[in-house]
Design an enzyme around this catalytic site. Sequence first.
Site, PDB file in Angstrom:
ATOM      1  N   ASP A  53     -10.428  27.512 -10.043  1.00  0.00           N
ATOM      2  CA  ASP A  53      -9.812  27.082  -8.793  1.00  0.00           C
ATOM      3  C   ASP A  53     -10.885  26.755  -7.762  1.00  0.00           C
ATOM      4  O   ASP A  53     -11.939  27.402  -7.724  1.00  0.00           O
ATOM      5  CB  ASP A  53      -8.898  28.196  -8.267  1.00  0.00           C
ATOM      6  CG  ASP A  53      -7.937  27.708  -7.215  1.00  0.00           C
ATOM      7  OD1 ASP A  53      -8.341  27.640  -6.027  1.00  0.00           O
ATOM      8  OD2 ASP A  53      -6.795  27.383  -7.560  1.00  0.00           O
ATOM      9  N   THR A 115      -5.783   9.979   1.867  1.00  0.00           N
ATOM     10  CA  THR A 115      -4.562   9.240   1.565  1.00  0.00           C
ATOM     11  C   THR A 115      -4.074   8.435   2.768  1.00  0.00           C
ATOM     12  O   THR A 115      -4.296   8.831   3.927  1.00  0.00           O
ATOM     13  CB  THR A 115      -3.435  10.206   1.129  1.00  0.00           C
ATOM     14  OG1 THR A 115      -2.199   9.477   1.008  1.00  0.00           O
ATOM     15  CG2 THR A 115      -3.234  11.315   2.135  1.00  0.00           C
ATOM     16  N   TYR A 139       2.270  17.128   3.157  1.00  0.00           N
ATOM     17  CA  TYR A 139       1.194  16.587   2.317  1.00  0.00           C
ATOM     18  C   TYR A 139       0.233  15.754   3.150  1.00  0.00           C
ATOM     19  O   TYR A 139      -0.981  15.980   3.161  1.00  0.00           O
ATOM     20  CB  TYR A 139       1.778  15.752   1.180  1.00  0.00           C
ATOM     21  CG  TYR A 139       0.751  14.857   0.530  1.00  0.00           C
ATOM     22  CD1 TYR A 139      -0.360  15.402  -0.111  1.00  0.00           C
ATOM     23  CD2 TYR A 139       0.872  13.470   0.571  1.00  0.00           C
ATOM     24  CE1 TYR A 139      -1.322  14.586  -0.691  1.00  0.00           C
ATOM     25  CE2 TYR A 139      -0.073  12.654  -0.011  1.00  0.00           C
ATOM     26  CZ  TYR A 139      -1.169  13.210  -0.642  1.00  0.00           C
ATOM     27  OH  TYR A 139      -2.123  12.405  -1.204  1.00  0.00           O
ATOM     28  N   SER A 202      16.024   2.838  -9.644  1.00  0.00           N
ATOM     29  CA  SER A 202      16.732   2.779  -8.374  1.00  0.00           C
ATOM     30  C   SER A 202      15.914   1.988  -7.360  1.00  0.00           C
ATOM     31  O   SER A 202      14.706   2.224  -7.205  1.00  0.00           O
ATOM     32  CB  SER A 202      16.993   4.195  -7.836  1.00  0.00           C
ATOM     33  OG  SER A 202      17.858   4.908  -8.694  1.00  0.00           O
ATOM     34  N   ASP A 280      10.760   5.532   4.834  1.00  0.00           N
ATOM     35  CA  ASP A 280      10.126   4.480   4.042  1.00  0.00           C
ATOM     36  C   ASP A 280       9.836   3.265   4.927  1.00  0.00           C
ATOM     37  O   ASP A 280      10.764   2.527   5.277  1.00  0.00           O
ATOM     38  CB  ASP A 280      11.045   4.048   2.890  1.00  0.00           C
ATOM     39  CG  ASP A 280      10.714   4.749   1.589  1.00  0.00           C
ATOM     40  OD1 ASP A 280       9.691   5.460   1.544  1.00  0.00           O
ATOM     41  OD2 ASP A 280      11.478   4.578   0.623  1.00  0.00           O
TER      42      ASP A 280
END
Length: 333
Positions: A53, A115, A139, A202, A280
């Site tokens: 870890d 990110t 996140y 989807s 989104d």
Amino acid sequence: MSEKYLVTGGAGYVGSVVAQHLLEAGHTVTVLDNLSTGFREGVPAGAAFIEGDIRDAGRWLDASYDAVLHFAAFSQVGESVVDPEKYWRNNVGGTMDLLTAMRDAGVRRLVFSSTAATYGEPVGTPITETDPTAPTSPYGASKLAVDHMISGEAAAHGLAAVSLRYFNVAGAYGNCGERHDPESHLIPLVLQVAQGRREAISVYGDDYPTPDGTCVRDYIHVADLAEAHLLAVAAAQPGEHLICNLGNGNGFSVREVIETVRKVTGHPVPEIAAPRRGGDPAVLVASAQTAVDRLGWRPSRADLAGIIADAWRFARHIAREELADLPHHPEES
């Protein structure tokens, strides 16, 4: 010049591809991964492997390492909403322990896997590094917290650091590709439909202000991404924390991805219309000009069909492996 690198999370998707590129460039690589989301077989041949870890990185990190490339993070947006403490504990707490271990060992270069989720809802397109950061999930917030932590480490202790903010990573490199459980990324999900492993894909919303009404995203080939990491290690400067977006600078819609999968695979891909998902954005496209200017990086695999073809080869490779692992029952005589 050959150098020695510790790659945390190097058994995962991006980490394994970067580790392979480092090896091909003639470097010595040690992968540190606890295999909670990575795969032992994803560690490239030629890399040393430590199952462990990042919170215990001080047990293995010493002055023989020239740099650390850090990919060991949980990355599921939905999971982070229902289990935020997991993300704070690993992504933030684990990175703090890693930075301490690096300082104690005298390892003073870091490339961090960040990110586009740090930006949240974009204020414009394309997104630049100077745009506001307002993550909409734990996140994204955890990655932004680490970016702030790294900036402090660089200013106070001279760390040479580069954070690379990915947009939509896709494709595969050799036998390294996307294997998430559960899978949440569009291209592998559509490929599962083409394989018959999923009944339909989807489409969440078809009334966005885009040419075909579906969301547009910036897809970057994982091998282009890996090359940026090698350039980032070389470009890192003591006391500086450089942040670069990585993307192709143009986007493809959900419908374009689905249609390209049909063409590449030759298989039908049924669609199901679904309501929009909260949060989104209509368009997420990167400006990678900072990476071009500061790293000398230019993506060379921007073609969507090529990205999907590489991902399709990997998906079929994994399917063959899974088939080979099934119990064999010889026919009774």
